[in-house]
Scaffold this motif. Structure first.
Motif, PDB file in Angstrom:
ATOM      1  N   VAL A  69      19.048  21.778   9.129  1.00 25.12           N
ATOM      2  CA  VAL A  69      20.326  21.421  10.056  1.00 25.12           C
ATOM      3  C   VAL A  69      21.428  21.266   8.898  1.00 25.12           C
ATOM      4  CG1 VAL A  69      21.179  19.399  11.354  1.00 25.12           C
ATOM      5  CG2 VAL A  69      18.752  19.896  11.293  1.00 25.12           C
ATOM      6  N   TYR A  70      22.589  21.544   9.377  1.00 27.77           N
ATOM      7  CA  TYR A  70      23.804  21.631   8.748  1.00 27.77           C
ATOM      8  C   TYR A  70      24.828  20.897   9.399  1.00 27.77           C
ATOM      9  CZ  TYR A  70      27.397  24.018   5.733  1.00 27.77           C
ATOM     10  OH  TYR A  70      28.452  24.273   4.609  1.00 27.77           O
ATOM     11  N   GLU A  71      25.568  19.806   8.776  1.00 30.47           N
ATOM     12  CA  GLU A  71      26.404  18.842   9.514  1.00 30.47           C
ATOM     13  C   GLU A  71      27.737  19.624   8.870  1.00 30.47           C
ATOM     14  OE1 GLU A  71      28.053  14.302   9.301  1.00 30.47           O
ATOM     15  OE2 GLU A  71      26.563  15.119   7.993  1.00 30.47           O
ATOM     16  N   VAL A  72      28.829  19.674   9.788  1.00 34.29           N
ATOM     17  CA  VAL A  72      30.040  20.113   9.441  1.00 34.29           C
ATOM     18  C   VAL A  72      31.271  19.234  10.138  1.00 34.29           C
ATOM     19  CG1 VAL A  72      31.909  21.939  10.046  1.00 34.29           C
ATOM     20  CG2 VAL A  72      29.409  22.779   9.487  1.00 34.29           C
ATOM     21  N   TYR A  73      32.244  19.016   9.187  1.00 31.52           N
ATOM     22  CA  TYR A  73      33.307  18.305   9.584  1.00 31.52           C
ATOM     23  C   TYR A  73      34.386  19.438   9.875  1.00 31.52           C
ATOM     24  CZ  TYR A  73      37.122  14.631   9.317  1.00 31.52           C
ATOM     25  OH  TYR A  73      38.152  13.898   9.588  1.00 31.52           O
ATOM     26  N   VAL A  74      34.339  19.731  11.247  1.00 29.23           N
ATOM     27  CA  VAL A  74      35.381  20.716  11.577  1.00 29.23           C
ATOM     28  C   VAL A  74      36.794  20.640  11.086  1.00 29.23           C
ATOM     29  CG1 VAL A  74      36.459  21.856  13.731  1.00 29.23           C
ATOM     30  CG2 VAL A  74      33.913  21.068  13.906  1.00 29.23           C
ATOM     31  N   ARG A  75      37.262  19.580  10.691  1.00 29.06           N
ATOM     32  CA  ARG A  75      38.670  19.313  10.510  1.00 29.06           C
ATOM     33  C   ARG A  75      38.759  19.828   9.006  1.00 29.06           C
ATOM     34  NH1 ARG A  75      43.197  15.898  11.177  1.00 29.06           N
ATOM     35  NH2 ARG A  75      42.276  15.238  13.200  1.00 29.06           N
ATOM     36  N   SER A  76      37.653  19.828   8.161  1.00 26.77           N
ATOM     37  CA  SER A  76      37.923  20.112   6.726  1.00 26.77           C
ATOM     38  C   SER A  76      37.034  21.400   6.378  1.00 26.77           C
ATOM     39  CB  SER A  76      37.114  19.041   6.023  1.00 26.77           C
ATOM     40  OG  SER A  76      38.156  17.940   5.809  1.00 26.77           O
ATOM     41  N   TYR A  77      36.549  22.104   7.542  1.00 27.62           N
ATOM     42  CA  TYR A  77      35.851  23.423   7.319  1.00 27.62           C
ATOM     43  C   TYR A  77      36.839  24.633   7.090  1.00 27.62           C
ATOM     44  CZ  TYR A  77      31.382  25.616   6.680  1.00 27.62           C
ATOM     45  OH  TYR A  77      30.324  26.303   6.000  1.00 27.62           O
ATOM     46  N   GLN A  78      37.461  25.091   7.965  1.00 33.47           N
ATOM     47  CA  GLN A  78      38.295  26.237   8.058  1.00 33.47           C
ATOM     48  C   GLN A  78      39.437  26.300   8.926  1.00 33.47           C
ATOM     49  OE1 GLN A  78      38.145  29.219   5.645  1.00 33.47           O
ATOM     50  NE2 GLN A  78      39.981  29.009   6.552  1.00 33.47           N
ATOM     51  N   ASP A  79      40.675  26.345   8.328  1.00 33.63           N
ATOM     52  CA  ASP A  79      41.844  26.493   9.305  1.00 33.63           C
ATOM     53  C   ASP A  79      42.039  27.908   9.761  1.00 33.63           C
ATOM     54  OD1 ASP A  79      44.113  26.128  10.857  1.00 33.63           O
ATOM     55  OD2 ASP A  79      45.220  25.935   8.673  1.00 33.63           O
ATOM     56  N   SER A  80      42.130  28.027  11.226  1.00 33.68           N
ATOM     57  CA  SER A  80      42.577  29.395  11.538  1.00 33.68           C
ATOM     58  C   SER A  80      43.834  29.888  11.833  1.00 33.68           C
ATOM     59  CB  SER A  80      41.647  29.766  12.654  1.00 33.68           C
ATOM     60  OG  SER A  80      42.084  28.982  14.026  1.00 33.68           O
ATOM     61  N   ASP A  81      44.620  28.817  12.072  1.00 38.30           N
ATOM     62  CA  ASP A  81      46.203  28.892  12.436  1.00 38.30           C
ATOM     63  C   ASP A  81      47.078  28.449  11.673  1.00 38.30           C
ATOM     64  OD1 ASP A  81      46.040  26.275  12.775  1.00 38.30           O
ATOM     65  OD2 ASP A  81      45.717  26.396  14.984  1.00 38.30           O
ATOM     66  N   LEU A  91      35.897  27.633  11.933  1.00 31.97           N
ATOM     67  CA  LEU A  91      34.279  27.569  11.861  1.00 31.97           C
ATOM     68  C   LEU A  91      33.628  28.681  12.245  1.00 31.97           C
ATOM     69  CD1 LEU A  91      31.761  25.858  11.282  1.00 31.97           C
ATOM     70  CD2 LEU A  91      32.135  24.923  13.136  1.00 31.97           C
ATOM     71  N   GLN A  92      33.902  29.502  13.449  1.00 29.40           N
ATOM     72  CA  GLN A  92      33.306  30.494  13.931  1.00 29.40           C
ATOM     73  C   GLN A  92      33.220  31.656  12.703  1.00 29.40           C
ATOM     74  OE1 GLN A  92      34.448  31.898  17.792  1.00 29.40           O
ATOM     75  NE2 GLN A  92      33.146  33.713  17.479  1.00 29.40           N
ATOM     76  N   SER A  93      34.551  31.696  12.137  1.00 34.85           N
ATOM     77  CA  SER A  93      34.745  32.928  11.351  1.00 34.85           C
ATOM     78  C   SER A  93      33.875  32.631   9.928  1.00 34.85           C
ATOM     79  CB  SER A  93      36.364  32.832  10.706  1.00 34.85           C
ATOM     80  OG  SER A  93      36.609  31.671   9.671  1.00 34.85           O
ATOM     81  N   LEU A 138      35.056  26.271  21.871  1.00 37.74           N
ATOM     82  CA  LEU A 138      33.825  26.093  21.512  1.00 37.74           C
ATOM     83  C   LEU A 138      32.600  26.909  21.946  1.00 37.74           C
ATOM     84  CD1 LEU A 138      31.727  23.511  20.471  1.00 37.74           C
ATOM     85  CD2 LEU A 138      32.236  22.498  22.864  1.00 37.74           C
ATOM     86  N   ASP A 139      32.938  27.322  23.387  1.00 38.78           N
ATOM     87  CA  ASP A 139      31.814  28.187  23.801  1.00 38.78           C
ATOM     88  C   ASP A 139      31.843  29.384  23.082  1.00 38.78           C
ATOM     89  OD1 ASP A 139      31.361  26.677  26.069  1.00 38.78           O
ATOM     90  OD2 ASP A 139      32.754  27.526  27.258  1.00 38.78           O
ATOM     91  N   ALA A 140      32.745  29.955  22.568  1.00 39.81           N
ATOM     92  CA  ALA A 140      32.873  31.196  21.654  1.00 39.81           C
ATOM     93  C   ALA A 140      31.972  30.787  20.337  1.00 39.81           C
ATOM     94  CB  ALA A 140      34.197  31.746  21.121  1.00 39.81           C
ATOM     95  N   LEU A 141      32.294  29.721  19.756  1.00 41.04           N
ATOM     96  CA  LEU A 141      31.366  29.359  18.789  1.00 41.04           C
ATOM     97  C   LEU A 141      29.995  29.186  18.965  1.00 41.04           C
ATOM     98  CD1 LEU A 141      31.313  28.108  15.695  1.00 41.04           C
ATOM     99  CD2 LEU A 141      31.545  25.845  16.775  1.00 41.04           C
ATOM    100  N   VAL A 142      29.533  28.417  20.103  1.00 46.14           N
ATOM    101  CA  VAL A 142      28.087  28.527  20.461  1.00 46.14           C
ATOM    102  C   VAL A 142      27.568  29.880  20.715  1.00 46.14           C
ATOM    103  CG1 VAL A 142      26.775  27.516  22.159  1.00 46.14           C
ATOM    104  CG2 VAL A 142      28.679  26.059  21.423  1.00 46.14           C
ATOM    105  N   ALA A 143      28.284  30.620  21.386  1.00 46.42           N
ATOM    106  CA  ALA A 143      27.857  32.012  21.611  1.00 46.42           C
ATOM    107  C   ALA A 143      27.498  32.688  20.266  1.00 46.42           C
ATOM    108  CB  ALA A 143      28.693  32.635  22.560  1.00 46.42           C
ATOM    109  N   ASP A 144      28.426  32.632  19.624  1.00 48.43           N
ATOM    110  CA  ASP A 144      28.184  33.305  18.229  1.00 48.43           C
ATOM    111  C   ASP A 144      27.030  32.817  17.315  1.00 48.43           C
ATOM    112  OD1 ASP A 144      28.424  34.852  15.769  1.00 48.43           O
ATOM    113  OD2 ASP A 144      30.487  34.610  15.593  1.00 48.43           O
ATOM    114  N   ALA A 145      26.896  31.507  17.440  1.00 50.51           N
ATOM    115  CA  ALA A 145      25.889  30.925  16.814  1.00 50.51           C
ATOM    116  C   ALA A 145      24.598  31.117  17.444  1.00 50.51           C
ATOM    117  CB  ALA A 145      26.128  29.105  16.768  1.00 50.51           C
TER     118      ALA A 145
END
Length: 533
Positions: A69-81, A91-93, A138-145
């Motif tokens: 299991v991997y816990e991610v803080y979305v705010r601090s993981y990767q900025d896309s914009d 995060l998806q990237s 969120l849906d795109a992230l889940v689909a990729d995961a």
């Protein structure tokens, strides 16, 4: 013996790494009341999204094989914009990095609109915070995961809301129906968690005046929160359930009261009726060895699949810090007698804890503790950045907690986290090798170790349910155990002590080790042997 992935094997054949292989009634009440819930309080905003991702259960058997299991803080993981705030698209990237760790279950810290940046004081359960994106992201992230074989859990803080939530705003304005959603009294209790109400009387907030507790004795609250669960489970695979022990107070008991178990059971029963494949990881901060495992097995958690093991975490960190593994071995022995042993979630760090270097100062013993964590029965839980052995940020004074700094990806400006100005300045250590790119190039880096052990877990089928056998008669600083799976037997020795010790390992050569794999076991050294069955 099944081979590890070629890239992992090649990376590990250099330097000192020697391995090349490597409660029913409540549920009925909830179901009956859910039909009367108002959509305005609980419906997720669609935002033009089409069909949500198919459940992972179509690719994997429900909640079997939780794996890493991997816990991610979305705010601090990767900025896309470039706005300096991590987001779902970012995060998806980076899912390739997550996948390479051997992650099976991705846990996202809260993504709902909230008052504080961490998200545990929710102001709206019905949408994604715009800082992170929207439901489509969120849906795109889940689909990729899902395509990568990973399930996705949302962190759900449902014990309380923030004082800005419309429910509490109405309650404080004197709306009787709204006040019934919270715990109010004419006089305060004596536990120091009661706060004066603007409308008269006192309200209960376990985590402070800004986070009033919901009243799960009110069937309408159960129904409303069940509707929240149901809606989000059309988009994700399950939840990490925050603060479940505090869910309902009873007769002065504020943590782990029978009423808390009953309220959780009602919510779980309703969720499983509509989503049989739901996966649930509960935060149950028990401090009595074996008690949580016993609860899990006895059904008191009413369907929670895994429970975070605070006792095991404390004992493992203490062993690495003090050099004495006796307490850890005692905890594992007690838990091993409980049938819920394999349902534990083994963690070392989290969004609430100082990062491991502050608690186990010696780097070698930290690594040994992490190897033990990853190979014990149950679901190991990594907090983002632990694969790099990150320390607390020294750059975060006045910004947020030091364990929540941005993920360092490389040694470029702002550590590759953002092209803008980061919401939290990355720790300067990222320029000295504490980043993903640098550690990918080092065959004996913390990242290489985590990747190798993750591959070993999968190749040797060390999923929950496999037999665990402690190795007896070891010196005080050493922990040893065997895991038996359908593939064979894996034996782990880790010296968490400060002294070199002689080992009885016969002529067997380890498939993975921190040293040459023969002779005395030095302080912080660890070895893993495997025999095909």
């Amino acid at each position: 013996m099944p081979p590890l992935a070629p890239a992992v094997a090649a990376a590990l054949c250099l330097a000192r790494r020697v391995a090349v292989l490597f409660c029913s009634a409540f549920g009925l009440v909830v179901a009956a009341l859910m039909a009367g819930c108002t959509a305005g309080d609980t419906t997720v905003e669609a935002g033009g999204v089409g069909e949500p991702p198919a459940p992972l259960s179509e690719r994997a058997p429900g909640c079997d094989g939780w794996g890493l299991v991997y816990e991610v803080y979305v705010r601090s993981y990767q900025d896309s914009d470039g706005d300096g705030i991590g987001d779902l698209e970012g995060l998806q990237s980076r899912l390739g990095h997550v996948e390479a760790l051997g992650v099976d279950t991705l846990w996202l810290m809260p993504v709902f609109p909230a008052f504080g940046p961490a998200g545990y004081d929710v102001e709206d359960f019905g949408s994604v915070t715009p800082e992170y994106g929207d439901l489509a992201a969120l849906d795109a992230l889940v689909a990729d995961a899902h395509a990568r074989g990973m399930r996705v859990l949302l962190d759900l803080p449902f014990n309380h809301v923030h004082a800005n939530h419309p429910w509490f705003v109405a309650a404080e304005a004197g709306d009787d129906a709204a006040r019934a959603r919270f715990v109010y009294a004419d006089t305060p209790g004596d536990d120091g968690r009661w706060w004066p109400s603007a409308a008269g009387g006192w309200y209960y907030g376990y985590f402070g005046p800004a986070m009033p507790d919901l009243d799960y004795d009110n069937p309408a609250v159960l129904a409303e929160m069940s509707a929240v669960w149901d809606t989000w489970l059309d988009h994700v695979d399950g939840f990490r359930l925050d603060a479940v022990l505090m869910l309902d107070e009873e007769d002065g008991v504020t943590e782990g009261a029978p009423a808390a178990h009953a309220a959780l059971g009602a919510l779980v029963d309703a969720a499983r009726a509509a989503h049989p494949e739901v996966c649930l990881l509960a935060e149950a901060s028990e401090w009595e060895a074996g008690r949580t495992a016993t609860w899990l097995d006895s059904g008191l958690w009413s369907g929670a699949d895994r429970v975070l093991d605070f006792v095991r975490q404390d004992a493992l960190v203490d062993a690495g810090a003090t050099g004495d593994s006796g307490g850890l071995r005692d905890v594992l022995a007690i838990e091993g007698e409980a049938d819920g042993f394999d349902g534990m979630g083994t963690f070392l760090g989290s969004h609430d804890l100082a990062r491991l270097p502050a608690r186990i100062p010696d780097a070698a013993r930290r690594e040994a503790a992490r190897v033990v964590q990853l190979l014990l029965p149950g679901a190991p839980v990594l907090y983002y950045g632990e694969e790099l052995d990150l320390a607390d940020a020294t750059s975060g004074t006045g910004q947020d907690y030091a364990m929540r700094a941005p993920m360092p990806w490389d040694d470029s400006e702002h550590a590759g986290f953002t092209t803008g100005w980061p919401w939290f300045v990355p720790d300067p250590g990222y320029r000295d090798g504490a980043n993903v790119a640098a550690q990918q190039a080092e065959p004996d880096s913390p990242l290489a170790v985590v990747q190798a052990v993750g591959a070993l877990r999968r190749e040797w089928h060390l999923e929950e349910g496999d037999t665990w056998r402690p190795v007896a008669g070891l010196p005080a600083g050493v922990v040893g155990f065997r895991r038996v799976s359908s593939v064979g037997e894996v034996t782990v020795y880790a010296n968490l002590g400060a002294d070199t010790i002689a080992t009885d390992t016969s002529a067997a050569h380890p498939i993975l080790a921190s040293d040459a794999g023969v002779g005395p076991l030095g302080a912080g050294a660890w070895r893993v042997w495997a025999t095909a069955g």
